[in-house]
Scaffold this motif. Sequence first.
Motif, short mmCIF file in Angstrom:
data_model
loop_
_atom_site.label_atom_id
_atom_site.label_comp_id
_atom_site.label_asym_id
_atom_site.label_seq_id
_atom_site.Cartn_x
_atom_site.Cartn_y
_atom_site.Cartn_z
N PHE A 122 -37.52 -52.46 33.74
CA PHE A 122 -36.49 -51.60 33.18
C PHE A 122 -36.31 -50.43 34.13
O PHE A 122 -37.10 -50.24 35.07
CB PHE A 122 -36.89 -51.11 31.78
N ASP A 123 -35.30 -49.62 33.92
CA ASP A 123 -35.03 -48.48 34.80
C ASP A 123 -35.98 -47.34 34.41
O ASP A 123 -35.84 -46.73 33.35
CB ASP A 123 -33.58 -48.03 34.65
N PRO A 124 -36.94 -47.00 35.28
CA PRO A 124 -37.92 -45.98 34.92
C PRO A 124 -37.53 -44.57 35.38
O PRO A 124 -38.35 -43.65 35.29
CB PRO A 124 -39.16 -46.46 35.67
N SER A 125 -36.30 -44.41 35.87
CA SER A 125 -35.92 -43.13 36.48
C SER A 125 -36.04 -41.94 35.53
O SER A 125 -36.18 -40.80 35.98
CB SER A 125 -34.50 -43.21 37.04
N GLY A 126 -35.98 -42.17 34.23
CA GLY A 126 -36.08 -41.07 33.28
C GLY A 126 -37.51 -40.75 32.87
O GLY A 126 -37.73 -39.88 32.01
N TYR A 127 -38.50 -41.41 33.50
CA TYR A 127 -39.90 -41.23 33.13
C TYR A 127 -40.67 -40.56 34.27
O TYR A 127 -40.41 -40.85 35.44
CB TYR A 127 -40.55 -42.58 32.81
N PRO A 128 -41.62 -39.69 33.95
CA PRO A 128 -42.41 -39.07 35.02
C PRO A 128 -43.27 -40.07 35.78
O PRO A 128 -43.55 -39.89 36.96
CB PRO A 128 -43.27 -38.03 34.27
N THR A 129 -43.72 -41.13 35.11
CA THR A 129 -44.46 -42.21 35.77
C THR A 129 -43.51 -43.37 36.00
O THR A 129 -42.94 -43.91 35.06
CB THR A 129 -45.66 -42.67 34.91
N GLN A 130 -43.34 -43.75 37.26
CA GLN A 130 -42.38 -44.80 37.59
C GLN A 130 -43.02 -45.97 38.33
O GLN A 130 -42.33 -46.92 38.71
CB GLN A 130 -41.24 -44.21 38.43
N ILE A 146 -46.04 -52.72 29.80
CA ILE A 146 -45.02 -52.07 30.62
C ILE A 146 -43.64 -52.28 30.00
O ILE A 146 -43.07 -53.37 30.06
CB ILE A 146 -45.06 -52.60 32.06
N GLY A 147 -43.13 -51.24 29.38
CA GLY A 147 -41.83 -51.25 28.74
C GLY A 147 -41.52 -49.81 28.33
O GLY A 147 -42.40 -48.94 28.35
N PRO A 148 -40.28 -49.52 27.96
CA PRO A 148 -39.91 -48.14 27.61
C PRO A 148 -40.77 -47.54 26.52
O PRO A 148 -41.29 -46.42 26.65
CB PRO A 148 -38.45 -48.27 27.17
N TYR A 149 -40.94 -48.27 25.42
CA TYR A 149 -41.73 -47.76 24.30
C TYR A 149 -43.20 -47.66 24.68
O TYR A 149 -43.86 -46.64 24.42
CB TYR A 149 -41.55 -48.67 23.09
N ALA A 150 -43.74 -48.70 25.32
CA ALA A 150 -45.15 -48.72 25.69
C ALA A 150 -45.48 -47.61 26.67
O ALA A 150 -46.52 -46.94 26.56
CB ALA A 150 -45.52 -50.08 26.28
N LEU A 151 -44.61 -47.40 27.66
CA LEU A 151 -44.86 -46.35 28.64
C LEU A 151 -44.82 -44.98 27.99
O LEU A 151 -45.62 -44.10 28.31
CB LEU A 151 -43.84 -46.44 29.78
N THR A 152 -43.90 -44.78 27.07
CA THR A 152 -43.81 -43.51 26.36
C THR A 152 -45.12 -43.22 25.62
O THR A 152 -45.62 -42.09 25.64
CB THR A 152 -42.65 -43.53 25.36
#
Length: 414
Positions: A44-52, A197-203
């Motif tokens: 997924f696009d991780p650009s909005g997350y501090p960990t990419q 590794i996914g938006p919810y899991a990374l959050t």
Amino acid sequence: MTPEPTRRALITGVGAIAANGIGNEEWWQATKAGTSGIGRIERFDPSGYPTQLAGEVSEFSADDWIERRLQVQTDRWTHMALAATQMAFEDAKFDPAEFDEWSTGAITASSSGGNEFGQKEIQALWGKGPKFVGAYQSIAWFYAATTGQISIKHGLKGPCGVIVAEGAGGLEALAHARRTIRRGVDTIVGGGLEAPIGPYALTCQLGTGYLSTASDPKDAYRPFDKAANGYVPGEGGAILLVESSDRVEQRGVPQVYAEIAGYGATQDAHHWGRPAPDGRQLARAITLALEDAGIAAEELDAVYADAFGVPEWDAIEVSALGQALGTHAGKVPVTAPKSAVGRLYAGGASLDVATAALGMRDGVIAPTVNLEDPADGFDLDFVTSAREAQLRSVLVLARGYGGFNAAVVLRRWE
């Protein structure tokens, strides 16, 4: 049944999946070479997350291992575990159909269950409504789903279970496998896989404050280094086929990687999100494992470290090794090959056991990558390039968020 210590628990099969290789040969060659699988997240696009950055197993395809009917009922984490189980069976030349179905069980570990499946169902719920949430959501995310699917697929009716102890779970599952074998079961499918590794899991993972925000993979996970700044998540892990010494003799198994010879587990009981600063309980877990195996610190040939990659946690692990091993702490080689694939949570410890097992077979200690300048006071013999060594007894360490500590001693089987 009363446990019988003379029934030894032996690792006869390995199935490994990680960001630097799918399958034992590909993964092992990359691990020995110190080849990193960490890169920018692609799922997924991780650009909005501090960990990419993460250790993604980007080339894994469930189509290569399981039928579509089962795929739609299960999460990616279970897909990889089913694949790793098949690899372990093939590696050990073991066909469960040839044995009494009650003599084989499955014990796996998980930290967060089916993340990707849950992500899709949450999006369907909020985007379309509750009628679009599938019935399999009720089981696909559950921690025990992988154990259940392995046992169903292969008809395993022996004792089954799941361990939830975060990063320590992979060792706990193998310790429980040994315990079960001592109680009369002949074979256990054990270990752990993760796919976090996914938006919810990374959050969710970012909430710990321990993930690295580095943009260069070489800087992202540097355990024990002066530049350590956290870790990055990874997916994958390993399944180990663990058999009783009786069954190994019965089958005439051509290769035994190692015996699960010792085990120790403790709990910090200090803080819900921080480790106890004195390292006493981790040291105690090490001591318990050595005593259980009946060996002295001087007999250890290598340590496969937990290697959190956070300065505070790394310092505690170094201190614990000093407390438990005394003057031998600075003499025994210490390595953390997981730095090439990320922290795999419950999958990481079982992958470390697989690394140690193949290292015992081939006489080599796989290296820690990105460890260039150990932090002050870290006076250990860190392995930073593959090192030839005769490995007779090795120690594998794992810690879990929340205060879990686990240690396992593997011993060459002769």
